[in-house]
Design an enzyme around this catalytic site. Structure first.
Site, PDB file in Angstrom:
ATOM      1  N   ILE A 143       0.823  -1.203   0.000  1.00 30.46           N
ATOM      2  CA  ILE A 143       0.000   0.000   0.000  1.00 30.46           C
ATOM      3  C   ILE A 143       0.860   1.257   0.000  1.00 30.46           C
ATOM      4  O   ILE A 143       0.536   2.252  -0.652  1.00 30.46           O
ATOM      5  CB  ILE A 143      -0.957  -0.011   1.211  1.00 30.46           C
ATOM      6  CG1 ILE A 143      -2.000  -1.123   1.046  1.00 30.46           C
ATOM      7  CG2 ILE A 143      -1.652   1.332   1.380  1.00 30.46           C
ATOM      8  CD1 ILE A 143      -2.847  -1.369   2.272  1.00 30.46           C
TER       9      ILE A 143
ATOM     10  N   ASP B  93      13.905   3.060  11.865  1.00 33.13           N
ATOM     11  CA  ASP B  93      13.061   2.157  12.638  1.00 33.13           C
ATOM     12  C   ASP B  93      12.019   3.031  13.311  1.00 33.13           C
ATOM     13  O   ASP B  93      12.327   3.802  14.230  1.00 33.13           O
ATOM     14  CB  ASP B  93      13.905   1.407  13.671  1.00 33.13           C
ATOM     15  CG  ASP B  93      13.090   0.415  14.486  1.00 33.13           C
ATOM     16  OD1 ASP B  93      11.842   0.556  14.543  1.00 33.13           O
ATOM     17  OD2 ASP B  93      13.693  -0.490  15.086  1.00 33.13           O
TER      18      ASP B  93
ATOM     19  N   TYR C 237      -2.826  -7.331  17.215  1.00 30.74           N
ATOM     20  CA  TYR C 237      -2.879  -6.566  15.969  1.00 30.74           C
ATOM     21  C   TYR C 237      -4.203  -5.805  15.873  1.00 30.74           C
ATOM     22  O   TYR C 237      -4.233  -4.610  15.560  1.00 30.74           O
ATOM     23  CB  TYR C 237      -2.719  -7.509  14.781  1.00 30.74           C
ATOM     24  CG  TYR C 237      -2.800  -6.834  13.434  1.00 30.74           C
ATOM     25  CD1 TYR C 237      -1.683  -6.210  12.882  1.00 30.74           C
ATOM     26  CD2 TYR C 237      -3.983  -6.838  12.702  1.00 30.74           C
ATOM     27  CE1 TYR C 237      -1.752  -5.601  11.636  1.00 30.74           C
ATOM     28  CE2 TYR C 237      -4.058  -6.237  11.460  1.00 30.74           C
ATOM     29  CZ  TYR C 237      -2.939  -5.615  10.932  1.00 30.74           C
ATOM     30  OH  TYR C 237      -3.021  -5.001   9.697  1.00 30.74           O
TER      31      TYR C 237
ATOM     32  N   LYS D 259      -4.775  -1.691  15.806  1.00 30.29           N
ATOM     33  CA  LYS D 259      -5.476  -1.019  14.714  1.00 30.29           C
ATOM     34  C   LYS D 259      -6.711  -0.273  15.217  1.00 30.29           C
ATOM     35  O   LYS D 259      -7.068   0.780  14.674  1.00 30.29           O
ATOM     36  CB  LYS D 259      -5.868  -2.042  13.647  1.00 30.29           C
ATOM     37  CG  LYS D 259      -4.674  -2.649  12.916  1.00 30.29           C
ATOM     38  CD  LYS D 259      -3.847  -1.584  12.214  1.00 30.29           C
ATOM     39  CE  LYS D 259      -2.738  -2.169  11.364  1.00 30.29           C
ATOM     40  NZ  LYS D 259      -1.952  -1.144  10.656  1.00 30.29           N
TER      41      LYS D 259
ATOM     42  N   THR E 252      -5.969  -7.151   1.544  1.00 26.95           N
ATOM     43  CA  THR E 252      -5.304  -6.552   0.388  1.00 26.95           C
ATOM     44  C   THR E 252      -4.116  -7.393  -0.039  1.00 26.95           C
ATOM     45  O   THR E 252      -3.399  -7.945   0.797  1.00 26.95           O
ATOM     46  CB  THR E 252      -4.829  -5.123   0.750  1.00 26.95           C
ATOM     47  OG1 THR E 252      -5.944  -4.373   1.258  1.00 26.95           O
ATOM     48  CG2 THR E 252      -4.277  -4.405  -0.471  1.00 26.95           C
TER      49      THR E 252
END
Length: 275
Positions: free
Chosen positions: A28, A68, A172, A176, A205
């Site tokens: 992306i 980083d 995760y 998000k 995706t």
């Protein structure tokens, strides 16, 4: 990528003369860098992989820095490099992040403290540090006629539309989801200063991170039914088009919003099953 954008008739120069930072250098992020450059933006890539960052920057005629993004000093140095090169930042698309599976992310009853910390660090701390750096820069610069800047953070449809049978990664999803809360509070705080903050929430995706899913027939069949507008996995360009909209003056009245680019995932009933 240029051919895809040209076919859609969207190369209108709507980002002309804007300085846009993209974090990440594949998937992306790469698609967004190409689309934004096609629309006239000057691009600066920030990625933890210097080789990828340099290659993408050369492809779009922009600058780059290796960093980083979980390390405060690296982030600050990268954005100092942007300002040294361009003097201002008009837009940010903060894509960099990744799966926490390698650290042990999974269902909360099996999740180690280290797995939680590393996944949150990769997907939330990084975006917070980047958002802080770009907001500081935008507050110090004069506003354009329509805005002082546009910040686009990247969440995931999994934050609000989980599929535990296939994607049982709780840290995760938590990261998000927190990105949405961060963007909402940022949008409220900085709207009076002319800084817009929005979120993209992509569906499944076709990127390197999603290779495991793309190689699984059950997941591919699920995506075909769950994302019926594209009949499978989204392309990275599908998300990039939305990012360009949020960067552009076309969205000058939009802030604090979550734009789900998910092929219908969030409104379609489908259960995982055999292909």
């Amino acid at each position: 990528m240029g051919g895809r954008a040209a076919d859609l008739g969207q190369m209108t120069g709507r980002l002309a003369d804007l300085i846009v930072v993209v974090t990440g250098s594949t998937g992306i992020a790469a698609a967004t860098a190409h689309r934004a450059a096609e629309e006239g933006a000057a691009i600066f890539i920030v990625s933890r992989d210097p080789g990828h960052a340099r290659s993408l920057a050369e492809a779009v005629g922009g600058g780059w820095a290796g960093a980083d993004l979980t390390v405060e000093a690296d982030v600050d140095a990268a954005f100092a490099a942007v300002l040294a090169r361009h003097g201002r930042i008009d837009g940010l698309v903060s894509v960099a992040g990744g799966s926490g599976r390698a650290f042990g992310d999974g269902p909360i009853h099996e999740l180690s403290a280290e797995g939680w910390d590393r996944t949150i660090e990769l997907n939330l701390r990084s975006q917070a540090l980047v958002a802080r750096a770009v907001t500081r820069a935008m507050l110090e610069q004069p506003a354009r006629p329509t805005a002082r800047g546009s910040i686009v953070l990247v969440s995931s449809v999994l934050a609000t539309r989980p599929v535990p049978e296939l994607f049982e990664t709780h840290a995760y999803a938590a990261a998000k989801g927190a990105i949405v809360s961060l963007a909402t509070t940022m949008a409220a705080t900085y709207a009076p200063s002319g800084i817009r903050v929005n979120v993209l929430a992509p569906g499944l995706t076709a990127t390197a991170m999603a290779q495991r899913a793309a190689d699984d027939p059950v997941t591919v069949e699920f995506a075909r039914r769950k994302q019926p507008l594209v009949g499978g996995l989204l392309s990275a360009e599908d998300v990039a088009h939305a990012a360009v909209y949020l960067l552009s003056d076309e969205s000058r009245s939009v802030t604090g919003q979550v734009l789900a680019v998910d092929g219908g995932w969030s409104v379609t009933n489908a259960a995982p099953g055999p292909p």
